[in-house]
Design a protein around this motif. Structure first.
Motif, mmCIF file in Angstrom:
data_model
loop_
_atom_site.group_PDB
_atom_site.id
_atom_site.type_symbol
_atom_site.label_atom_id
_atom_site.label_comp_id
_atom_site.label_asym_id
_atom_site.label_seq_id
_atom_site.Cartn_x
_atom_site.Cartn_y
_atom_site.Cartn_z
ATOM 1 N N MET A 1 0.835 -1.178 0.000
ATOM 2 C CA MET A 1 0.000 0.000 0.000
ATOM 3 C C MET A 1 0.882 1.245 0.000
ATOM 4 O O MET A 1 1.811 1.349 0.779
ATOM 5 N N ARG A 2 0.595 2.168 -0.871
ATOM 6 C CA ARG A 2 1.299 3.445 -0.899
ATOM 7 C C ARG A 2 0.638 4.364 0.120
ATOM 8 O O ARG A 2 -0.552 4.666 0.017
ATOM 9 N N HIS A 3 1.368 4.794 1.109
ATOM 10 C CA HIS A 3 0.812 5.644 2.161
ATOM 11 C C HIS A 3 0.861 7.098 1.733
ATOM 12 O O HIS A 3 1.905 7.596 1.312
ATOM 13 N N ARG A 4 -0.285 7.772 1.839
ATOM 14 C CA ARG A 4 -0.410 9.160 1.441
ATOM 15 C C ARG A 4 -0.640 10.030 2.672
ATOM 16 O O ARG A 4 -1.080 9.553 3.713
ATOM 17 N N VAL A 5 -0.368 11.316 2.518
ATOM 18 C CA VAL A 5 -0.603 12.277 3.594
ATOM 19 C C VAL A 5 -2.007 12.852 3.409
ATOM 20 O O VAL A 5 -2.407 13.218 2.308
ATOM 21 N N VAL A 6 -2.755 12.920 4.517
ATOM 22 C CA VAL A 6 -4.132 13.393 4.468
ATOM 23 C C VAL A 6 -4.352 14.472 5.522
ATOM 24 O O VAL A 6 -3.794 14.411 6.610
ATOM 25 N N GLN A 7 -5.133 15.479 5.162
ATOM 26 C CA GLN A 7 -5.563 16.526 6.098
ATOM 27 C C GLN A 7 -7.030 16.255 6.403
ATOM 28 O O GLN A 7 -7.838 16.085 5.486
ATOM 29 N N VAL A 8 -7.374 16.211 7.684
ATOM 30 C CA VAL A 8 -8.725 15.840 8.101
ATOM 31 C C VAL A 8 -9.286 16.902 9.034
ATOM 32 O O VAL A 8 -8.609 17.327 9.970
ATOM 33 N N GLU A 9 -10.512 17.352 8.769
ATOM 34 C CA GLU A 9 -11.241 18.201 9.707
ATOM 35 C C GLU A 9 -12.336 17.337 10.298
ATOM 36 O O GLU A 9 -13.077 16.678 9.574
ATOM 37 N N TRP A 10 -12.416 17.348 11.646
ATOM 38 C CA TRP A 10 -13.359 16.453 12.303
ATOM 39 C C TRP A 10 -13.816 17.027 13.629
ATOM 40 O O TRP A 10 -13.195 17.928 14.181
ATOM 41 N N LYS A 11 -14.943 16.534 14.111
ATOM 42 C CA LYS A 11 -15.485 16.928 15.410
ATOM 43 C C LYS A 11 -15.094 15.860 16.424
ATOM 44 O O LYS A 11 -15.346 14.678 16.222
ATOM 45 N N ASP A 12 -14.459 16.284 17.508
ATOM 46 C CA ASP A 12 -14.004 15.369 18.540
ATOM 47 C C ASP A 12 -14.941 15.448 19.741
ATOM 48 O O ASP A 12 -15.547 16.476 20.006
ATOM 49 N N ALA A 13 -15.030 14.357 20.461
ATOM 50 C CA ALA A 13 -15.809 14.320 21.689
ATOM 51 C C ALA A 13 -15.076 15.085 22.784
ATOM 52 O O ALA A 13 -13.875 15.299 22.709
ATOM 53 N N SER A 14 -15.813 15.497 23.799
ATOM 54 C CA SER A 14 -15.193 16.116 24.969
ATOM 55 C C SER A 14 -15.840 15.500 26.201
ATOM 56 O O SER A 14 -16.928 14.920 26.128
ATOM 57 N N MET A 26 -22.598 22.245 29.282
ATOM 58 C CA MET A 26 -21.794 21.123 28.799
ATOM 59 C C MET A 26 -20.678 21.626 27.883
ATOM 60 O O MET A 26 -20.818 22.653 27.224
ATOM 61 N N HIS A 27 -19.585 20.891 27.867
ATOM 62 C CA HIS A 27 -18.498 21.203 26.948
ATOM 63 C C HIS A 27 -18.978 21.018 25.517
ATOM 64 O O HIS A 27 -19.632 20.027 25.212
ATOM 65 N N PRO A 28 -18.631 21.929 24.622
ATOM 66 C CA PRO A 28 -18.995 21.741 23.216
ATOM 67 C C PRO A 28 -18.074 20.716 22.563
ATOM 68 O O PRO A 28 -16.991 20.420 23.075
ATOM 69 N N LEU A 29 -18.511 20.185 21.430
ATOM 70 C CA LEU A 29 -17.625 19.354 20.627
ATOM 71 C C LEU A 29 -16.483 20.235 20.132
ATOM 72 O O LEU A 29 -16.635 21.439 19.956
ATOM 73 N N VAL A 30 -15.341 19.637 19.911
ATOM 74 C CA VAL A 30 -14.160 20.376 19.487
ATOM 75 C C VAL A 30 -13.955 20.169 17.985
ATOM 76 O O VAL A 30 -13.952 19.037 17.505
ATOM 77 N N HIS A 31 -13.803 21.283 17.240
ATOM 78 C CA HIS A 31 -13.516 21.222 15.807
ATOM 79 C C HIS A 31 -11.999 21.096 15.651
ATOM 80 O O HIS A 31 -11.259 21.994 16.033
ATOM 81 N N VAL A 32 -11.544 19.970 15.098
ATOM 82 C CA VAL A 32 -10.128 19.641 15.045
ATOM 83 C C VAL A 32 -9.660 19.545 13.600
ATOM 84 O O VAL A 32 -10.402 19.100 12.722
ATOM 85 N N GLN A 33 -8.419 19.953 13.357
ATOM 86 C CA GLN A 33 -7.774 19.738 12.066
ATOM 87 C C GLN A 33 -6.513 18.936 12.324
ATOM 88 O O GLN A 33 -5.670 19.331 13.132
ATOM 89 N N SER A 34 -6.408 17.788 11.667
ATOM 90 C CA SER A 34 -5.245 16.916 11.816
ATOM 91 C C SER A 34 -4.652 16.637 10.450
ATOM 92 O O SER A 34 -5.349 16.621 9.441
ATOM 93 N N ILE A 35 -3.336 16.391 10.445
ATOM 94 C CA ILE A 35 -2.657 16.025 9.213
ATOM 95 C C ILE A 35 -1.678 14.895 9.535
ATOM 96 O O ILE A 35 -1.054 14.903 10.603
ATOM 97 N N GLY A 36 -1.598 13.922 8.665
ATOM 98 C CA GLY A 36 -0.689 12.809 8.912
ATOM 99 C C GLY A 36 -0.732 11.775 7.813
ATOM 100 O O GLY A 36 -1.463 11.907 6.828
ATOM 101 N N TRP A 37 0.065 10.744 8.014
ATOM 102 C CA TRP A 37 0.108 9.631 7.069
ATOM 103 C C TRP A 37 -1.131 8.780 7.244
ATOM 104 O O TRP A 37 -1.481 8.404 8.359
ATOM 105 N N LEU A 38 -1.825 8.469 6.163
ATOM 106 C CA LEU A 38 -2.980 7.577 6.215
ATOM 107 C C LEU A 38 -2.461 6.153 6.343
ATOM 108 O O LEU A 38 -1.895 5.599 5.411
ATOM 109 N N MET A 39 -2.628 5.578 7.524
ATOM 110 C CA MET A 39 -2.128 4.232 7.809
ATOM 111 C C MET A 39 -3.084 3.154 7.334
ATOM 112 O O MET A 39 -2.682 2.138 6.781
ATOM 113 N N LYS A 40 -4.386 3.372 7.611
ATOM 114 C CA LYS A 40 -5.389 2.346 7.356
ATOM 115 C C LYS A 40 -6.746 3.014 7.226
ATOM 116 O O LYS A 40 -6.996 4.052 7.834
ATOM 117 N N GLU A 41 -7.637 2.395 6.444
ATOM 118 C CA GLU A 41 -8.997 2.888 6.315
ATOM 119 C C GLU A 41 -9.944 1.696 6.228
ATOM 120 O O GLU A 41 -9.682 0.734 5.519
#
Length: 78
Positions: A1-14, A26-41
């Motif tokens: 598998m050729r591993h690619r770099v991915v940028q992800v915007e997602w809502k995280d639990a709190s 209550m704490h709101p959900l957190v809007h997160v931006q992550s970037i990294g190597w896509l290991m598995k899907e």
């Protein structure tokens, strides 16, 4: 598998430690931006990593993100 770099915007639990009442703020959900190597899907989630071991093939800083939490993603050219 050729591993690619991915940028992800997602809502995280709190969480709120200790006991809470229904009327508490209550704490709101957190809007997160992550970037990294896509290991598995899979149908349920993606796994990204902040680092790769090119010598032995390992990963570091891995995180699993449920697909239902992902709002946007794009592959990044490196």
């Amino acid at each position: 598998m050729r591993h690619r770099v991915v940028q992800v915007e997602w809502k995280d639990a709190s969480n709120m430690p200790g006991w809470v009442n229904e009327g508490d703020t209550m704490h709101p959900l957190v809007h997160v931006q992550s970037i990294g190597w896509l290991m598995k899907e899979t149908k349920e989630a993606i796994w990204i990593s902040s680092g790769r071991d090119l010598t032995r093939g390992g990963w570091t800083g891995a995180i699993a993100i449920p697909k239902g939490w992902i709002k946007k993603r794009r592959f990044v050219k490196v």
